[in-house]
Design a protein around this motif. Sequence first.
Motif, short mmCIF file in Angstrom:
data_model
loop_
_atom_site.label_atom_id
_atom_site.label_comp_id
_atom_site.label_asym_id
_atom_site.label_seq_id
_atom_site.Cartn_x
_atom_site.Cartn_y
_atom_site.Cartn_z
N ILE A 5 0.84 -1.20 0.00
CA ILE A 5 0.00 0.00 0.00
C ILE A 5 0.87 1.25 0.00
CG2 ILE A 5 -1.67 1.32 1.36
CD1 ILE A 5 -2.82 -1.43 2.24
N ALA A 6 1.95 1.23 0.78
CA ALA A 6 2.86 2.38 0.82
C ALA A 6 3.49 2.60 -0.55
CB ALA A 6 3.95 2.18 1.87
N TYR A 7 3.89 1.53 -1.21
CA TYR A 7 4.51 1.67 -2.53
C TYR A 7 3.50 2.16 -3.55
CZ TYR A 7 7.42 1.03 -6.55
OH TYR A 7 8.14 1.27 -7.68
N GLN A 8 2.26 1.63 -3.49
CA GLN A 8 1.23 2.07 -4.42
C GLN A 8 0.93 3.54 -4.23
OE1 GLN A 8 -2.10 -0.56 -3.97
NE2 GLN A 8 -1.07 -2.27 -4.98
N THR A 9 0.86 3.99 -2.98
CA THR A 9 0.62 5.40 -2.70
C THR A 9 1.76 6.25 -3.25
OG1 THR A 9 -0.59 4.81 -0.71
CG2 THR A 9 0.18 7.09 -0.88
N HIS A 10 3.01 5.81 -3.03
CA HIS A 10 4.17 6.52 -3.56
C HIS A 10 4.14 6.56 -5.09
CE1 HIS A 10 8.23 7.90 -4.26
NE2 HIS A 10 8.44 6.81 -5.00
N ALA A 11 3.78 5.43 -5.70
CA ALA A 11 3.73 5.36 -7.16
C ALA A 11 2.67 6.31 -7.70
CB ALA A 11 3.46 3.93 -7.62
N PHE A 12 1.52 6.39 -7.03
CA PHE A 12 0.47 7.29 -7.46
C PHE A 12 0.93 8.74 -7.38
CE2 PHE A 12 -3.21 9.99 -6.51
CZ PHE A 12 -3.94 9.79 -7.67
N ARG A 13 1.60 9.10 -6.30
CA ARG A 13 2.11 10.47 -6.17
C ARG A 13 3.18 10.78 -7.20
NH1 ARG A 13 2.57 10.24 0.25
NH2 ARG A 13 0.38 10.56 0.71
N SER A 14 4.01 9.80 -7.54
CA SER A 14 5.07 10.05 -8.51
C SER A 14 4.52 10.25 -9.91
CB SER A 14 6.09 8.90 -8.51
OG SER A 14 5.53 7.74 -9.05
N ILE A 15 3.36 9.65 -10.19
CA ILE A 15 2.73 9.87 -11.48
C ILE A 15 2.24 11.30 -11.56
CG2 ILE A 15 0.75 9.24 -12.92
CD1 ILE A 15 1.10 6.38 -11.84
N GLY A 16 1.77 11.83 -10.46
CA GLY A 16 1.30 13.20 -10.42
C GLY A 16 -0.21 13.25 -10.48
N ALA A 23 -0.39 22.70 -14.76
CA ALA A 23 0.56 23.63 -14.16
C ALA A 23 1.78 23.79 -15.05
CB ALA A 23 0.97 23.15 -12.77
N SER A 24 2.24 22.69 -15.60
CA SER A 24 3.38 22.73 -16.52
C SER A 24 3.03 23.55 -17.76
CB SER A 24 3.78 21.30 -16.91
OG SER A 24 4.88 21.29 -17.77
N PHE A 25 1.81 23.36 -18.27
CA PHE A 25 1.37 24.12 -19.45
C PHE A 25 1.27 25.61 -19.12
CE2 PHE A 25 -1.91 25.77 -22.36
CZ PHE A 25 -1.25 25.55 -23.55
N ALA A 26 0.77 25.93 -17.93
CA ALA A 26 0.68 27.35 -17.52
C ALA A 26 2.07 27.98 -17.46
CB ALA A 26 -0.02 27.46 -16.17
N ARG A 27 3.03 27.25 -16.89
CA ARG A 27 4.41 27.76 -16.85
C ARG A 27 4.96 27.91 -18.26
NH1 ARG A 27 4.56 23.94 -12.58
NH2 ARG A 27 5.65 22.46 -13.93
N PHE A 28 4.64 26.98 -19.14
CA PHE A 28 5.06 27.03 -20.54
C PHE A 28 4.53 28.29 -21.22
CE2 PHE A 28 4.15 25.98 -25.01
CZ PHE A 28 5.40 25.59 -25.45
N VAL A 29 3.27 28.59 -21.00
CA VAL A 29 2.64 29.77 -21.60
C VAL A 29 3.27 31.05 -21.06
CG1 VAL A 29 0.48 31.09 -21.76
CG2 VAL A 29 0.48 28.62 -22.16
#
Length: 182
Positions: A5-16, A23-29
């Motif tokens: 469960i800890a690894y799955q939670t970490h993996a979900f957070r790493s995906i974003g 947010a990346s697109f806003a910074r790009f603009v």
Amino acid sequence: MAASIAYQTHAFRSIGTSSAPLASFARFVVCGGGVGLASSWLLVLLADRMPPALAAAGVTVVSTLLATELHGRFSFRSEHTGRRRHLQSALTVAAASLVTTGALLCLHALRPDPGAIWVQSVYLGASAAAGVGRFLVLRAVVFSTGSHRFSTGSHRARSLPGGAWSPPAERRGAAAVRASEI
């Protein structure tokens, strides 16, 4: 099981989250728009001091280099830009230029005297489409990280019996669930 469960939670957070690309697109603009505005002012300042074509070429090169650095550092949070990324980014600028030029050529082929509103509408629409395309290419190819890169084959997480999943082989660690433990 708690490690799973800890690894799955970490993996979900790493995906974003779904807002990370936005947010990346806003910074790009913001970065691209800021460089574009600064470039237009620089072009106005240089136009009286040198031939306009030379000024435009110089401003284009400098603004592309600056935008690539800003996009790398701020838009895509990449640590290294390097020559290869500058070249790839310059190719996306060239492709975007071809899109906008092609759109205007098509407009003039369809309407020999289109008027300023048509020209501006087509140019801005083509620029927006080219900008989104450029963002996608920069994000997926030029400044990609493991979490942004498209998955293929051995990079995909595997489903295990009972609904559990296993991370890709290169990211498995002590927290990974082994099929024999299920």
